[in-house]
Design a protein around this motif. Structure first.
Motif, PDB file in Angstrom:
ATOM      1  N   ILE A   1      42.296  36.181  51.957  1.00  0.00           N
ATOM      2  CA  ILE A   1      43.142  35.552  50.932  1.00  0.00           C
ATOM      3  C   ILE A   1      43.304  34.071  51.291  1.00  0.00           C
ATOM      4  CG2 ILE A   1      45.365  35.624  49.742  1.00  0.00           C
ATOM      5  CD1 ILE A   1      45.545  38.573  50.507  1.00  0.00           C
ATOM      6  N   ASP A   2      42.342  33.283  50.820  1.00  0.00           N
ATOM      7  CA  ASP A   2      42.322  31.857  51.145  1.00  0.00           C
ATOM      8  C   ASP A   2      42.514  30.969  49.917  1.00  0.00           C
ATOM      9  OD1 ASP A   2      39.940  32.168  49.797  1.00  0.00           O
ATOM     10  OD2 ASP A   2      38.655  31.538  51.464  1.00  0.00           O
ATOM     11  N   GLY A   3      42.880  31.586  48.793  1.00  0.00           N
ATOM     12  CA  GLY A   3      43.101  30.829  47.568  1.00  0.00           C
ATOM     13  C   GLY A   3      41.880  30.756  46.667  1.00  0.00           C
ATOM     14  N   SER A   4      40.736  31.232  47.127  1.00  0.00           N
ATOM     15  CA  SER A   4      39.520  31.153  46.312  1.00  0.00           C
ATOM     16  C   SER A   4      39.426  32.289  45.290  1.00  0.00           C
ATOM     17  CB  SER A   4      38.276  31.144  47.205  1.00  0.00           C
ATOM     18  OG  SER A   4      38.153  32.355  47.924  1.00  0.00           O
ATOM     19  N   LEU A   5      40.226  33.325  45.483  1.00  0.00           N
ATOM     20  CA  LEU A   5      40.260  34.454  44.554  1.00  0.00           C
ATOM     21  C   LEU A   5      41.630  34.521  43.891  1.00  0.00           C
ATOM     22  CD1 LEU A   5      38.642  37.022  46.991  1.00  0.00           C
ATOM     23  CD2 LEU A   5      37.541  36.079  44.949  1.00  0.00           C
ATOM     24  N   SER A   6      41.652  34.891  42.625  1.00  0.00           N
ATOM     25  CA  SER A   6      42.924  34.971  41.907  1.00  0.00           C
ATOM     26  C   SER A   6      43.687  36.229  42.318  1.00  0.00           C
ATOM     27  CB  SER A   6      42.677  34.992  40.394  1.00  0.00           C
ATOM     28  OG  SER A   6      42.089  36.233  40.015  1.00  0.00           O
ATOM     29  N   THR A   7      44.974  36.222  42.058  1.00  0.00           N
ATOM     30  CA  THR A   7      45.791  37.409  42.318  1.00  0.00           C
ATOM     31  C   THR A   7      45.254  38.584  41.514  1.00  0.00           C
ATOM     32  OG1 THR A   7      47.733  36.070  42.812  1.00  0.00           O
ATOM     33  CG2 THR A   7      48.135  38.357  42.193  1.00  0.00           C
ATOM     34  N   GLN A   8      44.810  38.331  40.295  1.00  0.00           N
ATOM     35  CA  GLN A   8      44.257  39.392  39.461  1.00  0.00           C
ATOM     36  C   GLN A   8      43.012  39.997  40.112  1.00  0.00           C
ATOM     37  OE1 GLN A   8      45.590  40.896  36.826  1.00  0.00           O
ATOM     38  NE2 GLN A   8      43.874  42.315  36.883  1.00  0.00           N
ATOM     39  N   GLN A   9      42.129  39.176  40.655  1.00  0.00           N
ATOM     40  CA  GLN A   9      40.943  39.692  41.335  1.00  0.00           C
ATOM     41  C   GLN A   9      41.335  40.542  42.546  1.00  0.00           C
ATOM     42  OE1 GLN A   9      39.174  35.738  41.713  1.00  0.00           O
ATOM     43  NE2 GLN A   9      37.280  36.587  40.850  1.00  0.00           N
ATOM     44  N   LEU A  10      42.292  40.052  43.328  1.00  0.00           N
ATOM     45  CA  LEU A  10      42.746  40.798  44.500  1.00  0.00           C
ATOM     46  C   LEU A  10      43.292  42.162  44.092  1.00  0.00           C
ATOM     47  CD1 LEU A  10      44.540  37.890  46.397  1.00  0.00           C
ATOM     48  CD2 LEU A  10      42.269  38.833  46.878  1.00  0.00           C
ATOM     49  N   LYS A  11      44.061  42.196  43.019  1.00  0.00           N
ATOM     50  CA  LYS A  11      44.605  43.454  42.516  1.00  0.00           C
ATOM     51  C   LYS A  11      43.486  44.390  42.052  1.00  0.00           C
ATOM     52  CE  LYS A  11      49.162  41.790  41.137  1.00  0.00           C
ATOM     53  NZ  LYS A  11      50.072  41.540  39.997  1.00  0.00           N
ATOM     54  N   GLU A  12      42.451  43.833  41.444  1.00  0.00           N
ATOM     55  CA  GLU A  12      41.319  44.654  40.999  1.00  0.00           C
ATOM     56  C   GLU A  12      40.611  45.287  42.196  1.00  0.00           C
ATOM     57  OE1 GLU A  12      38.868  42.138  38.543  1.00  0.00           O
ATOM     58  OE2 GLU A  12      40.439  41.961  37.024  1.00  0.00           O
ATOM     59  N   PHE A  13      40.466  44.551  43.299  1.00  0.00           N
ATOM     60  CA  PHE A  13      39.835  45.107  44.498  1.00  0.00           C
ATOM     61  C   PHE A  13      40.683  46.241  45.078  1.00  0.00           C
ATOM     62  CE2 PHE A  13      38.275  40.504  45.231  1.00  0.00           C
ATOM     63  CZ  PHE A  13      37.266  40.650  44.287  1.00  0.00           C
TER      64      PHE A  13
END
Length: 109
Positions: free
Chosen positions: A83-95
């Motif tokens: 979690i370095d800011g390159s991925l959105s919160t939405q993407q993280l939730k999808e993973f």
């Protein structure tokens, strides 16, 4: 996303429990007794391991530099997400959702 938001998101899912089977620095989330997320809570930037479909895991690693083969995990089935800011919160939730669903489906077999 920080550790508290990650924790809240995981615990909001049905039948999820949290535990520390690998020591106080590694937070594990399980559904029906099976792990779907492992987070190193003291590591900066925050990162977590999630289960992933093998073909999708490779695609994600090729597409995003912050997604790596699962650290200390089966590298075919697990990704480490930084979690370095390159991925959105939405993407993280999808993973996280994908990992949760894989574990739920595996339990039903």
């Amino acid at each position: 996303m920080d550790i508290e938001l990650l924790r809240d998101y995981c615990l909001a899912k049905p039948a999820v429990e949290e535990c520390f089977p690998f020591g106080p620095d590694n937070l594990v989330f399980k559904v029906n007794g099976k792990m779907f997320l492992l987070a190193s809570i003291d590591q900066q930037p925050l990162q977590f391991n999630v289960k992933c479909d093998p073909e999708k895991a490779i695609e994600l690693r090729e597409q995003y530099p912050s997604i790596l083969p699962g650290y200390h995990m089966n590298k075919k089935l697990w990704n480490t997400v930084i979690i370095d800011g390159s991925l959105s919160t939405q993407q993280l939730k999808e993973f996280i959702d994908h990992s949760y669903e894989l574990v739920i489906k595996g339990k039903k077999k």
